[in-house]
Design a protein around this motif. Structure first.
Motif, PDB file in Angstrom:
ATOM      1  N   TRP A 138       0.767  -0.958   0.080  1.00 48.82           N
ATOM      2  CA  TRP A 138       0.016  -0.004   0.074  1.00 48.82           C
ATOM      3  C   TRP A 138       0.731   1.386   0.093  1.00 48.82           C
ATOM      4  O   TRP A 138       0.724   2.383  -0.818  1.00 48.82           O
ATOM      5  CB  TRP A 138      -1.012   0.146   1.096  1.00 48.82           C
ATOM      6  N   ILE A 139       1.959   1.271   0.803  1.00 48.08           N
ATOM      7  CA  ILE A 139       2.677   2.614   0.980  1.00 48.08           C
ATOM      8  C   ILE A 139       3.567   2.699  -0.493  1.00 48.08           C
ATOM      9  O   ILE A 139       3.538   4.002  -0.906  1.00 48.08           O
ATOM     10  CB  ILE A 139       3.556   2.542   2.283  1.00 48.08           C
ATOM     11  N   HIS A 140       3.863   1.655  -1.058  1.00 45.86           N
ATOM     12  CA  HIS A 140       4.657   1.815  -2.156  1.00 45.86           C
ATOM     13  C   HIS A 140       3.779   2.316  -3.230  1.00 45.86           C
ATOM     14  O   HIS A 140       4.070   3.398  -4.040  1.00 45.86           O
ATOM     15  CB  HIS A 140       5.361   0.273  -2.654  1.00 45.86           C
ATOM     16  N   PHE A 141       2.338   1.533  -3.443  1.00 49.83           N
ATOM     17  CA  PHE A 141       1.565   2.130  -4.344  1.00 49.83           C
ATOM     18  C   PHE A 141       0.976   3.703  -4.021  1.00 49.83           C
ATOM     19  O   PHE A 141       0.966   4.419  -4.900  1.00 49.83           O
ATOM     20  CB  PHE A 141       0.216   1.062  -4.589  1.00 49.83           C
ATOM     21  N   LEU A 142       0.629   3.767  -2.937  1.00 50.25           N
ATOM     22  CA  LEU A 142       0.048   5.242  -2.795  1.00 50.25           C
ATOM     23  C   LEU A 142       0.935   6.430  -2.781  1.00 50.25           C
ATOM     24  O   LEU A 142       0.594   7.370  -3.498  1.00 50.25           O
ATOM     25  CB  LEU A 142      -0.537   5.120  -1.438  1.00 50.25           C
ATOM     26  N   SER A 143       2.150   6.180  -2.539  1.00 56.32           N
ATOM     27  CA  SER A 143       3.015   7.363  -2.570  1.00 56.32           C
ATOM     28  C   SER A 143       3.520   7.430  -4.107  1.00 56.32           C
ATOM     29  O   SER A 143       3.661   8.608  -4.278  1.00 56.32           O
ATOM     30  CB  SER A 143       4.520   6.917  -2.023  1.00 56.32           C
ATOM     31  N   ASN A 144       3.588   6.366  -4.787  1.00 54.20           N
ATOM     32  CA  ASN A 144       3.876   6.633  -6.287  1.00 54.20           C
ATOM     33  C   ASN A 144       2.806   7.437  -6.990  1.00 54.20           C
ATOM     34  O   ASN A 144       2.940   8.039  -7.756  1.00 54.20           O
ATOM     35  CB  ASN A 144       4.152   5.198  -6.778  1.00 54.20           C
ATOM     36  N   MET A 145       1.702   6.896  -6.612  1.00 54.82           N
ATOM     37  CA  MET A 145       0.461   7.494  -7.351  1.00 54.82           C
ATOM     38  C   MET A 145       0.060   8.750  -6.972  1.00 54.82           C
ATOM     39  O   MET A 145      -0.344   9.835  -7.715  1.00 54.82           O
ATOM     40  CB  MET A 145      -0.738   6.538  -7.206  1.00 54.82           C
ATOM     41  N   TRP A 146       0.363   9.302  -5.632  1.00 53.00           N
ATOM     42  CA  TRP A 146       0.257  10.566  -5.270  1.00 53.00           C
ATOM     43  C   TRP A 146       1.242  11.598  -5.972  1.00 53.00           C
ATOM     44  O   TRP A 146       0.784  12.636  -6.418  1.00 53.00           O
ATOM     45  CB  TRP A 146       0.591  10.685  -3.673  1.00 53.00           C
ATOM     46  N   ILE A 147       2.512  11.074  -6.092  1.00 52.20           N
ATOM     47  CA  ILE A 147       3.458  12.028  -6.631  1.00 52.20           C
ATOM     48  C   ILE A 147       3.230  12.080  -8.103  1.00 52.20           C
ATOM     49  O   ILE A 147       3.403  13.113  -8.654  1.00 52.20           O
ATOM     50  CB  ILE A 147       4.873  11.291  -6.562  1.00 52.20           C
ATOM     51  N   LEU A 148       2.855  10.969  -8.890  1.00 50.03           N
ATOM     52  CA  LEU A 148       2.443  11.097 -10.127  1.00 50.03           C
ATOM     53  C   LEU A 148       1.054  12.143 -10.439  1.00 50.03           C
ATOM     54  O   LEU A 148       1.216  12.935 -11.110  1.00 50.03           O
ATOM     55  CB  LEU A 148       1.840   9.705 -10.661  1.00 50.03           C
ATOM     56  N   PHE A 149       0.215  12.148  -9.514  1.00 49.43           N
ATOM     57  CA  PHE A 149      -0.964  12.961  -9.611  1.00 49.43           C
ATOM     58  C   PHE A 149      -0.447  14.561  -9.350  1.00 49.43           C
ATOM     59  O   PHE A 149      -1.010  15.333 -10.067  1.00 49.43           O
ATOM     60  CB  PHE A 149      -1.852  12.555  -8.359  1.00 49.43           C
ATOM     61  N   ILE A 150       0.450  14.655  -8.480  1.00 48.74           N
ATOM     62  CA  ILE A 150       0.944  16.113  -8.133  1.00 48.74           C
ATOM     63  C   ILE A 150       1.617  16.496  -9.436  1.00 48.74           C
ATOM     64  O   ILE A 150       1.546  17.771  -9.723  1.00 48.74           O
ATOM     65  CB  ILE A 150       1.777  16.124  -6.905  1.00 48.74           C
ATOM     66  N   PHE A 151       2.636  15.867  -9.836  1.00 46.17           N
ATOM     67  CA  PHE A 151       3.523  16.521 -10.841  1.00 46.17           C
ATOM     68  C   PHE A 151       3.198  16.124 -12.532  1.00 46.17           C
ATOM     69  O   PHE A 151       3.790  16.639 -13.203  1.00 46.17           O
ATOM     70  CB  PHE A 151       5.072  15.868 -10.714  1.00 46.17           C
ATOM     71  N   GLY A 152       2.365  15.136 -12.460  1.00 40.38           N
ATOM     72  CA  GLY A 152       2.216  14.537 -13.803  1.00 40.38           C
ATOM     73  C   GLY A 152       1.397  15.358 -14.693  1.00 40.38           C
ATOM     74  O   GLY A 152       1.618  15.439 -15.876  1.00 40.38           O
ATOM     75  N   ASP A 153       0.402  16.200 -14.253  1.00 43.15           N
ATOM     76  CA  ASP A 153      -0.532  16.899 -14.879  1.00 43.15           C
ATOM     77  C   ASP A 153      -0.025  18.006 -15.849  1.00 43.15           C
ATOM     78  O   ASP A 153       0.013  18.100 -16.907  1.00 43.15           O
ATOM     79  CB  ASP A 153      -1.616  17.387 -14.252  1.00 43.15           C
ATOM     80  N   ASN A 154       1.175  18.672 -15.140  1.00 44.93           N
ATOM     81  CA  ASN A 154       1.746  19.717 -15.967  1.00 44.93           C
ATOM     82  C   ASN A 154       2.745  19.513 -17.076  1.00 44.93           C
ATOM     83  O   ASN A 154       2.867  19.810 -18.010  1.00 44.93           O
ATOM     84  CB  ASN A 154       2.285  20.654 -15.047  1.00 44.93           C
ATOM     85  N   SER A 161      12.280  -6.692  -9.788  1.00 46.00           N
ATOM     86  CA  SER A 161      12.138  -5.168  -9.587  1.00 46.00           C
ATOM     87  C   SER A 161      10.808  -4.731  -9.927  1.00 46.00           C
ATOM     88  O   SER A 161      10.534  -5.118 -11.212  1.00 46.00           O
ATOM     89  CB  SER A 161      13.439  -4.469 -10.250  1.00 46.00           C
ATOM     90  N   ILE A 162      10.060  -4.073  -9.123  1.00 51.57           N
ATOM     91  CA  ILE A 162       8.782  -3.815  -9.598  1.00 51.57           C
ATOM     92  C   ILE A 162       8.598  -2.366  -9.319  1.00 51.57           C
ATOM     93  O   ILE A 162       9.230  -1.818  -8.486  1.00 51.57           O
ATOM     94  CB  ILE A 162       7.698  -4.728  -9.087  1.00 51.57           C
ATOM     95  N   GLY A 163       7.505  -1.550  -9.713  1.00 56.82           N
ATOM     96  CA  GLY A 163       7.189  -0.220  -9.363  1.00 56.82           C
ATOM     97  C   GLY A 163       7.120   0.805 -10.534  1.00 56.82           C
ATOM     98  O   GLY A 163       7.867   0.747 -11.441  1.00 56.82           O
ATOM     99  N   ALA A 164       6.503   1.854 -10.352  1.00 56.05           N
ATOM    100  CA  ALA A 164       6.312   2.958 -11.278  1.00 56.05           C
ATOM    101  C   ALA A 164       7.380   3.913 -11.001  1.00 56.05           C
ATOM    102  O   ALA A 164       7.265   4.990 -11.691  1.00 56.05           O
ATOM    103  CB  ALA A 164       4.941   3.532 -11.196  1.00 56.05           C
ATOM    104  N   SER A 165       7.992   3.717  -9.990  1.00 53.91           N
ATOM    105  CA  SER A 165       9.035   4.740  -9.481  1.00 53.91           C
ATOM    106  C   SER A 165       9.922   5.504 -10.582  1.00 53.91           C
ATOM    107  O   SER A 165      10.311   6.480 -10.613  1.00 53.91           O
ATOM    108  CB  SER A 165       9.737   4.384  -8.179  1.00 53.91           C
ATOM    109  N   GLY A 166      10.421   4.419 -11.379  1.00 48.84           N
ATOM    110  CA  GLY A 166      11.335   4.885 -12.380  1.00 48.84           C
ATOM    111  C   GLY A 166      10.622   5.926 -13.393  1.00 48.84           C
ATOM    112  O   GLY A 166      11.247   6.706 -13.836  1.00 48.84           O
ATOM    113  N   ALA A 167       9.466   5.313 -13.955  1.00 47.44           N
ATOM    114  CA  ALA A 167       8.700   6.202 -14.797  1.00 47.44           C
ATOM    115  C   ALA A 167       8.319   7.508 -14.252  1.00 47.44           C
ATOM    116  O   ALA A 167       8.550   8.527 -14.912  1.00 47.44           O
ATOM    117  CB  ALA A 167       7.631   5.492 -15.311  1.00 47.44           C
ATOM    118  N   ILE A 168       8.081   7.571 -12.958  1.00 46.34           N
ATOM    119  CA  ILE A 168       7.781   8.721 -12.379  1.00 46.34           C
ATOM    120  C   ILE A 168       9.011   9.640 -11.985  1.00 46.34           C
ATOM    121  O   ILE A 168       8.688  10.747 -11.981  1.00 46.34           O
ATOM    122  CB  ILE A 168       7.044   8.350 -10.866  1.00 46.34           C
ATOM    123  N   ALA A 169      10.043   8.876 -11.761  1.00 46.32           N
ATOM    124  CA  ALA A 169      11.264   9.749 -11.432  1.00 46.32           C
ATOM    125  C   ALA A 169      11.563  10.536 -13.071  1.00 46.32           C
ATOM    126  O   ALA A 169      12.065  11.605 -12.951  1.00 46.32           O
ATOM    127  CB  ALA A 169      12.335   8.955 -11.336  1.00 46.32           C
TER     128      ALA A 169
END
Length: 237
Positions: free
Chosen positions: A84-100, A136-144
């Motif tokens: 949950w922490i891995h998922f929610l933290s990644n999606m929150w950061i993507l939500f904050i920065f991805g739109d612009n 190795s899993i997660g959206a962190s690399g793409a979000i980075a």
């Protein structure tokens, strides 16, 4: 610390960030599917769709000619999460920065940029420990990658950050360039410290973050619209 939201003083689009929402939606559906699996089935699912450097045979790329199936993990790993922490933290950061970032690139280019960023991030992590058998899993690399692009595209924007100081939580408004710059330095330091044990134990994929961020900083320019649409701040509230 946690980012609460960004305040872009550069540009904001009146278009809806459809692709950013879609990416968050797909990640959410995959995570909910993971939750429905038994522990054994989940382990098998992650082992198949996560990046296992040993299976990618990066030291013997010709082996992929006979069995190219592991290559699919370069795409699928970025939609999996380990909790949950891995998922929610990644999606929150993507939500904050991805739109612009999507606003500056346009929907299709943003999607390609995001996917390519995730692939490159996964490859960088795999190259650090090519013989590792740990997925190795997660959206962190793409979000980075999104964060790297944001740093260059919106150098004057500010982020409201929740910072714990001596058992109290403070809301601090800081320039995004300082926040993201500090974030990258911390990832680089952690990545260098992890090198002696890279691939031997699980943990944070620091080098995926580093690779994705550098990709975003350097190559985002090839995805930004040459003639961007009109932007306005009044629609961003």
């Amino acid at each position: 610390e946690m980012v609460i939201r960004d305040w872009s003083s550069d540009v904001c689009s009146s278009d809806l960030p459809i692709l950013n929402w879609l990416l968050i939606g797909v990640n959410t559906l995959v995570f909910l599917f993971e939750l429905s699996l038994s522990p054994q089935a989940l382990e098998q699912f992650i082992s198949f769709f996560g990046i296992v450097p040993q299976q990618l045979s990066l030291t013997r790329p010709w082996a992929l000619l006979s069995d190219p199936l592991p290559l699919i993990s370069l795409l699928t790993h970025m939609f999996l999460h380990g909790g949950w922490i891995h998922f929610l933290s990644n999606m929150w950061i993507l939500f904050i920065f991805g739109d612009n970032v999507e606003a500056r690139m346009g929907h299709t280019r943003y999607l390609v940029f995001y996917i390519v960023g995730g692939v490159i991030a996964g490859l960088v992590q795999a190259l650090i420990a090519p013989n590792s058998s740990i997925p190795s899993i997660g959206a962190s690399g793409a979000i980075a990658a999104v964060l790297g692009a944001y740093l260059v595209l919106f150098p004057h924007s500010r982020v409201v950050t929740l910072v714990p100081i001596f058992f109290f939580f403070w809301f601090i408004d800081i320039p995004a360039i300082f926040y993201l710059g500090f974030w990258f330095i911390s990832q680089l330091f952690s990545g260098l410290m992890s090198l002696p044990t890279a691939g031997a134990v699980g943990g944070v994929a620091w080098w995926a973050h580093i690779g994705g961020f550098v990709y975003g900083v350097v190559l985002h320019r090839f995805f930004v619209q040459k003639q961007p649409r009109e932007y306005t701040l009044q629609n961003y509230q």
